[in-house]
Design an enzyme around this catalytic site. Structure first.
Site, short mmCIF file in Angstrom:
data_model
loop_
_atom_site.label_atom_id
_atom_site.label_comp_id
_atom_site.label_asym_id
_atom_site.label_seq_id
_atom_site.Cartn_x
_atom_site.Cartn_y
_atom_site.Cartn_z
N ASP A 1 -32.78 -23.72 18.04
CA ASP A 1 -31.72 -24.54 18.64
C ASP A 1 -32.29 -25.17 19.91
OD1 ASP A 1 -29.08 -25.48 19.20
OD2 ASP A 1 -28.31 -23.72 18.14
N HIS B 1 -20.78 -21.96 14.39
CA HIS B 1 -20.29 -21.08 15.45
C HIS B 1 -19.26 -21.75 16.36
CE1 HIS B 1 -23.23 -23.64 17.22
NE2 HIS B 1 -22.89 -23.24 18.43
N ASP B 2 -18.97 -23.04 16.12
CA ASP B 2 -17.96 -23.75 16.93
C ASP B 2 -16.69 -24.00 16.13
OD1 ASP B 2 -19.71 -24.01 19.07
OD2 ASP B 2 -20.42 -25.98 18.42
N GLU C 1 -26.96 -32.34 16.23
CA GLU C 1 -25.50 -32.18 16.32
C GLU C 1 -25.01 -33.37 17.13
OE1 GLU C 1 -22.02 -29.33 18.15
OE2 GLU C 1 -23.72 -30.02 19.33
N ASP D 1 -28.86 -29.76 19.93
CA ASP D 1 -27.50 -29.63 20.46
C ASP D 1 -27.03 -30.94 21.10
OD1 ASP D 1 -25.44 -27.48 21.06
OD2 ASP D 1 -25.78 -28.18 23.10
O1 ISL Z 1 -16.81 -28.38 18.57
C1 ISL Z 1 -16.56 -28.96 19.60
C2 ISL Z 1 -15.69 -30.16 19.68
O2 ISL Z 1 -14.86 -30.26 18.58
C3 ISL Z 1 -16.99 -28.44 20.86
O3 ISL Z 1 -16.39 -27.20 20.96
C4 ISL Z 1 -18.47 -28.20 21.04
O4 ISL Z 1 -18.63 -27.78 22.34
C5 ISL Z 1 -19.34 -29.39 20.81
O5 ISL Z 1 -19.34 -29.64 19.45
C6 ISL Z 1 -20.77 -29.15 21.26
O6 ISL Z 1 -21.30 -27.96 20.75
C7 ISL Z 1 -22.57 -27.53 21.14
O7 ISL Z 1 -22.80 -27.62 22.53
C8 ISL Z 1 -22.04 -26.79 23.38
C9 ISL Z 1 -21.97 -25.34 22.91
O8 ISL Z 1 -20.96 -24.67 23.60
C10 ISL Z 1 -21.71 -25.24 21.42
O9 ISL Z 1 -21.73 -23.91 21.00
C11 ISL Z 1 -22.75 -26.07 20.74
O10 ISL Z 1 -22.73 -25.97 19.34
C12 ISL Z 1 -22.70 -26.86 24.72
O11 ISL Z 1 -24.05 -26.54 24.62
#
Ligand code: ISL
Ligand code: CA
Length: 580
Positions: A98, A328-329, A259, A206
């Site tokens: 990641d 995980h989100d 992402e 990310d």
């Molecule tokens: O899913 C989301 C919006 O619908 C957000 O919750 C999410 O924070 C966003 O997609 C970004 O996610 C990534 O970066 C964040 C981290 O908290 C998440 O776990 C990660 O997947 C910040 O690094």
């Protein structure tokens, strides 16, 4: 170069919730992952996406990194990590790391140094004076602009020592890096090389479409993430991606999956068009948001027609997709698009069939499938009783915001339950022993174990040939044998509010450029409801007769009065020409 990432199935591991082994402290670790590699292989997995294991104070469970080049002691040591690479390689599993580079932790050395305005690290981050700086009228300090953040709070944090604000689009412990500074890009290149040299096969990047902030001007008024137009999918962002590809990634046999936050199809085309050499594929969110308002926070009615529309747009719009239903989100897919209504602690009668139906959906689309740990056994959303049991920094931000605007507590809890990222972060349910085999009995897991682990667990499903787990295995094996399921084109057939049907078809000339003839065609029908649904006459002809795979286990789809019926929560795959 052989694009092996199009041929393999990926599995996402969220290390802290996967398997606790050493030390036994209620937190999953690298040794735990190694001990499960055979199970992962057995599922048919060829790529692991490893969520962060780097050194981190853990304000956002590792997405706040304080040292990119070392392993956090809660997960193990660098030696453990090297072992993991070795053991995975022995089983022909590639690992992607990641890459969290929009921000670091505020405890990263760069940031600590950056707090001194004279430090050469000052420009690594985005520092700004108050908006009303210099006004000697005694008015209180105002942040530099009106932006709002992803975790429902402010994006500017005042730093007394610096005498300025710093920008953080996420938590205040996650200051944003300044990508206008070429030194930052050089640092990232070094980090990438470090992991690629160790054996990483690429990166999940990310929030990779929001790293470059073109301007810091006020944003347009908006209910969520005000200011995003100044940093989403900017030209500067594209340039950085191309640079990272050209100067680092192209030297290795690796791939990237980005992402991409709030990305639309036109932005996505630019980000992963093969000829532009930016990303190999990306995660978008639109399919999971068809029944949600304000990103994914407030539920609204599910409409399968909308789902097919969104899938078609992305399947046909991009050369290659990253396919996923959970991470995980996100909440668990069987609790979201499936049937999970509980009777006591046992799952509903359609839990199993709906989880299998969703598996069919993910594994019959065009792209690289990513399965999130626990998805393969139909794990469900958490059953926590109150916000006190929730760990997710985002849920707490949402709760605070809703409290501020006087939303009553029952509604706050309802929406948090429907959206909290902890829904998918509860410990992996390995068996029916206390703590679900995630950690030893008597040890408190870092996050509550779902109480349905006695009914939903890996060990039980491994020995049950009709389980969700074994269905995933079958589907993966089927997909691996089929050029059509991997590379065939996607054609929508039919949808109503509760059902979708589509086709996968391999043309004589595949998109990889080689010629195929007489290849198979697949017809897929998915029912998202507890009622039987009749297929319209025009498409019954494709579905009637022998079923290749059904989530209910039946083998024949009979056609009464020339109409075929799909059973409640059933997913069916029909193959017109059997695979040789
Ligand atoms: O899913 C989301 C919006 O619908 C957000 O919750 C999410 O924070 C966003 O997609 C970004 O996610 C990534 O970066 C964040 C981290 O908290 C998440 O776990 C990660 O997947 C910040 O690094
Ligand atoms: Ca541990």
């Amino acid at each position: 170069m052989n694009q092996w990432w199009k041929e393999r199935i990926a599995y996402q591991i969220y290390p802290r919730s996967f398997q606790d082994k050493n030390p036994k402290d209620g937190i999953g670790d690298i040794e735990g992952i190694i001990s499960r590699l055979d199970d992962i292989k057995d599922l048919g997995i060829g790529i692991i996406w490893l969520s962060p294991v780097y050194k981190s104070p853990g304000a956002d469970n590792g997405y706040d990194i304080s040292d990119y080049l070392s392993i956090d002691p809660i997960f193990g040591t660098m030696q453990d990590m090297e072992n993991l690479f070795r053991e995975a390689e022995k089983r022909d599993i590639k690992i992607i790391m990641d890459l969290v580079i929009n921000h670091t932790s505020d405890e990263h050395e760069w940031f600590k140094k950056s707090r001194d305005p004279k430090s050469p690290y000052r420009d690594y981050y985005i520092w700004q004076p108050p908006k009303n700086a210099g006004k000697a009228n005694g008015s209180s300090r105002q942040p530099p602009n009106n932006w709002t953040g992803f975790f429902m709070g402010d994006v500017w944090e005042w730093d007394e020592m610096s005498g300025e604000y710093y920008l953080h689009l996420f938590d205040k412990k996650q200051p944003d890096l300044n990508y206008k500074n070429p030194k930052v890009v050089d640092e990232i290149k070094n980090i990438m090389r470090f992991w690629l040299d160790k054996g990483a096969a690429g990166f999940r990047c990310d929030v990779i479409n929001i790293i470059y902030k073109t301007s810091l001007e006020d944003g347009k008024k908006s209910p969520a993430v005000c200011g995003i137009e100044h940093y989403k999918s900017q030209e500067g962002n594209h340039e950085i991606l191309r640079k990272l590809r050209k100067e680092v990634l192209s030297e290795y046999d690796c791939f990237t999956v980005g992402e991409t936050v709030m990305v639309d199809i036109d932005e996505a085309k630019l980000l992963c068009d093969e000829s532009r050499k930016e990303l190999d594929m990306l995660f978008y969110f639109e399919h999971l948001e068809i029944d949600r308002r304000i990103a994914r926070f407030i539920p609204k009615k599910f409409n399968a027609k909308k789902l097919l529309e969104v899938l078609t747009k992305w399947q046909q719009g991009l050369e290659w997709n990253a396919l996923y239903l959970e991470n995980h989100d996100q909440v668990r897919i069987v609790s979201h698009f499936g049937s999970e209504k509980k009777t006591g602690t046992s799952p509903s009668k359609h839990w199993q069939s709906s989880a299998k139906m969703l598996a069919i959906m993910e594994l019959t689309l065009r792209g690289t499938p990513f399965i999130f740990q626990g998805q393969e056994i139909g794990m469900t959303n958490f059953d926590f009783k109150s916000i006190k049991e929730v760990n997710d920094v985002e849920s707490h931000g949402l709760n605070r915001l809703m409290k501020k605007i006087f939303i009553p507590s029952f509604l706050r809890w309802k929406w948090i339950k429907a959206s909290s990222r902890d829904n998918s972060r509860t410990p992996m349910q390995w068996d029916s022993s206390e703590n679900a085999g995630f950690t030893s009995p008597g040890i408190k897991p870092w996050l509550g174990v779902n109480s349905n682990y006695t009914h939903i667990n890996y060990a039980q499903q491994k020995s049950d040939s009709t389980s969700i787990l074994n269905f995933y295995k079958k589907l993966i094996a089927l997909r691996q044998k089929s050029e059509c399921l991997k590379y065939g084109e996607f054609l929508p057939l039919h949808a109503d509010k509760k059902m979708i049907c589509y086709q996968r078809k391999l043309n004589t000339c595949t998109d990889r450029g080689d010629t195929k003839s007489g290849a198979e065609t697949y017809f897929i029908g998915l029912n998202f409801s507890s009622n039987k649904i009749k297929l319209p006459k025009e498409i019954t002809k494709y579905f009637g007769g022998e079923i290749l795979l059904s989530s209910t286990g039946r083998k024949i789809l009979s056609t009464k009065k020339s109409r075929a019926e799909i059973l409640p929560w059933e997913g069916v795959i029909v193959c017109r020409q059997p695979i040789q």
